[in-house]
Scaffold this motif. Structure first.
Motif, PDB file in Angstrom:
ATOM      1  N   ALA A   2       0.806  -1.268   0.017  1.00 39.85           N
ATOM      2  CA  ALA A   2       0.008   0.175   0.002  1.00 39.85           C
ATOM      3  C   ALA A   2       0.713   1.367  -0.092  1.00 39.85           C
ATOM      4  N   ASN A   3       1.889   1.142   0.807  1.00 36.18           N
ATOM      5  CA  ASN A   3       2.860   2.340   0.766  1.00 36.18           C
ATOM      6  C   ASN A   3       3.512   2.606  -0.520  1.00 36.18           C
ATOM      7  N   PHE A   4       3.779   1.339  -1.206  1.00 35.58           N
ATOM      8  CA  PHE A   4       4.366   1.712  -2.639  1.00 35.58           C
ATOM      9  C   PHE A   4       3.316   2.250  -3.631  1.00 35.58           C
ATOM     10  N   THR A 117       4.570   4.270  14.899  1.00 36.51           N
ATOM     11  CA  THR A 117       5.770   3.505  14.516  1.00 36.51           C
ATOM     12  C   THR A 117       5.742   2.278  15.247  1.00 36.51           C
ATOM     13  N   VAL A 118       6.363   1.092  14.807  1.00 37.95           N
ATOM     14  CA  VAL A 118       6.357  -0.066  15.089  1.00 37.95           C
ATOM     15  C   VAL A 118       7.108  -0.108  16.688  1.00 37.95           C
ATOM     16  N   ASP A 119       8.270   0.752  16.745  1.00 42.99           N
ATOM     17  CA  ASP A 119       9.096   0.536  17.982  1.00 42.99           C
ATOM     18  C   ASP A 119       8.116   1.277  19.129  1.00 42.99           C
ATOM     19  N   PHE A 171      -3.208   1.015   5.479  1.00 45.71           N
ATOM     20  CA  PHE A 171      -3.440   0.667   6.796  1.00 45.71           C
ATOM     21  C   PHE A 171      -3.839  -1.069   6.614  1.00 45.71           C
ATOM     22  N   ASP A 172      -3.364  -1.760   7.665  1.00 44.25           N
ATOM     23  CA  ASP A 172      -3.346  -3.177   7.472  1.00 44.25           C
ATOM     24  C   ASP A 172      -4.588  -3.866   8.498  1.00 44.25           C
ATOM     25  N   PHE A 173      -5.553  -4.461   7.674  1.00 41.08           N
ATOM     26  CA  PHE A 173      -6.586  -5.145   8.462  1.00 41.08           C
ATOM     27  C   PHE A 173      -6.054  -6.189   9.269  1.00 41.08           C
TER      28      PHE A 173
HETATM   29  C1  LIG Z   1       4.024   1.007  10.506  1.00 35.80           C
HETATM   30  C2  LIG Z   1       4.074  -0.351   9.258  1.00 35.80           C
HETATM   31  N1  LIG Z   1       4.303   0.141   7.913  1.00 35.80           N
HETATM   32  C3  LIG Z   1       4.339  -0.804   6.960  1.00 35.80           C
HETATM   33  C4  LIG Z   1       4.098  -2.005   7.216  1.00 35.80           C
HETATM   34  C5  LIG Z   1       4.256  -2.888   6.041  1.00 35.80           C
HETATM   35  O1  LIG Z   1       2.810  -3.375   5.781  1.00 35.80           O
HETATM   36  P1  LIG Z   1       2.992  -4.544   4.805  1.00 35.80           P
HETATM   37  O2  LIG Z   1       3.840  -5.573   5.289  1.00 35.80           O
HETATM   38  O3  LIG Z   1       1.199  -4.627   4.777  1.00 35.80           O
HETATM   39  O4  LIG Z   1       2.876  -4.046   3.476  1.00 35.80           O
HETATM   40  C6  LIG Z   1       4.090  -2.707   8.653  1.00 35.80           C
HETATM   41  C7  LIG Z   1       3.907  -4.103   8.695  1.00 35.80           C
HETATM   42  O5  LIG Z   1       4.214  -4.563   9.628  1.00 35.80           O
HETATM   43  C8  LIG Z   1       4.226  -1.863   9.440  1.00 35.80           C
HETATM   44  O6  LIG Z   1       3.998  -2.075  10.855  1.00 35.80           O
END
Ligand SMILES: Cc1ncc(COP(=O)(O)O)c(C=O)c1O
Length: 205
Positions: A2-4, A117-119, A171-173
Motif C-alpha cells: 500500500a505504501n508502494f 511507528t512499530v517501535d 492500513f492493515d486489516f
Molecule cells: C508501520 C508499518 N508500516 C508498514 C508495514 C508494511 O506493511 P505490509 O507488510 O502490509 O506491506 C508494516 C508492517 O508490519 C508496519 O507495521
C-alpha cells in the motif's frame, strides 16, 4: 504494498499536474530531453523500512550522493527526517529540507507520515504535516499500517486527528482489524493504549 502504491500515485498525480500546466510545445521540447525529475520523498527516521523499499522500487534514486571526490550535493531519493523527544518527525527540519531541495532544483514529491511507528507507536503531527504539504504542493501520505485503525477506538482517535487530511492512507486489516472484533475489552484497555505515550507494556495495562 500500500505504501508502494502511494509513492506511485503521488508521482502520477505530480506528472498529471505538470502535464496540465506545461504548454504542449514546451512538453514536446521536454520530451526530447527525457530527463526524469529528481524526486524527493520525506519520512521520519522512525518510519517502517518498507518506505525505503517502496521508494527504491518506484525507481526514485537513493538520497546519498555516490560521488567520492566531489563535494556532497543534494540528489533525489528518500530523506529521513530526525524526530524530537516525542519520537515525532521534526516539522522544522522537514520544512528546512523541503526548502533546501527546492533551492537545489529537486522535486519534493511526498511526505510519508507515521500513524503508529512499530517501535514506540509514535504518531506524527498529522495536521502540521498536512499544512506543510499544502503549502509546498506535496502529496500527503499516512502510513497507518500499524495505527490507523485506532480511529475505531474513542480513546485513540484524538491522537490520530488530521489523518482525514491525507491524500492517501495505508492500513492493515491483518493487524488491529483482527484484534478489535475479537477482543473489544482487551483492545481498549490494553492493546490500543500502546499507541499512547502513557503505556508501558512491560508492566501490563
Ligand atoms: C508501520 C508499518 N508500516 C508498514 C508495514 C508494511 O506493511 P505490509 O507488510 O502490509 O506491506 C508494516 C508492517 O508490519 C508496519 O507495521
Amino acid at each position: 504494498m500500500a505504501n508502494f502504491m502511494a509513492v506511485l500515485t503521488a508521482r502520477r498525480w505530480f506528472e498529471d499536474r505538470q502535464a496540465a500546466i506545461v504548454a504542449p510545445a514546451e512538453a514536446e521540447a521536454e520530451e526530447e530531453e527525457e530527463r526524469a525529475p529528481a524526486y524527493v520523498v520525506y519520512t521520519s527516521v522512525g518510519a517502517h523500512r518498507c518506505i525505503q523499499q517502496a521508494v527504491a522500487m518506484a525507481g526514485i534514486q537513493s538520497g546519498r550522493s555516490t560521488a567520492t571526490r566531489r563535494p556532497r550535493r543534494r540528489v533525489g531519493g528518500l530523506r529521513k527526517i530526525a524526530v524530537g523527544v516525542d519520537y515525532r518527525m521534526s516539522l522544522a527540519l522537514l520544512e528546512e529540507e523541503i526548502v533546501a531541495d527546492l533551492a537545489a532544483g529537486l522535486v519534493p514529491l511526498l511526505v510519508v507520515a507515521a500513524a503508529g511507528t512499530v517501535d514506540v507507536g509514535a504518531i506524527d503531527d498529522l495536521p502540521g504535516i498536512a499544512r506543510l504539504c499544502e503549502r509546498f504542493h506535496l502529496w500527503f501520505h499516512v502510513d497507518g499500517a500499524y495505527g490507523a485503525l485506532g480511529v475505531l477506538s474513542s480513546h485513540v482517535r484524538p491522537l490520530l486527528s488530521g489523518i482525514e487530511l491525507a491524500h492517501s492512507i495505508a492500513f492493515d486489516f491483518h493487524k488491529w482489524g483482527q484484534v478489535l472484533p475479537a477482543r473489544p475489552a482487551l483492545s481498549h484497555s490494553a492493546c490500543l493504549c500502546r499507541l499512547s505515550s502513557r503505556c508501558n507494556m512491560t508492566q501490563g495495562c
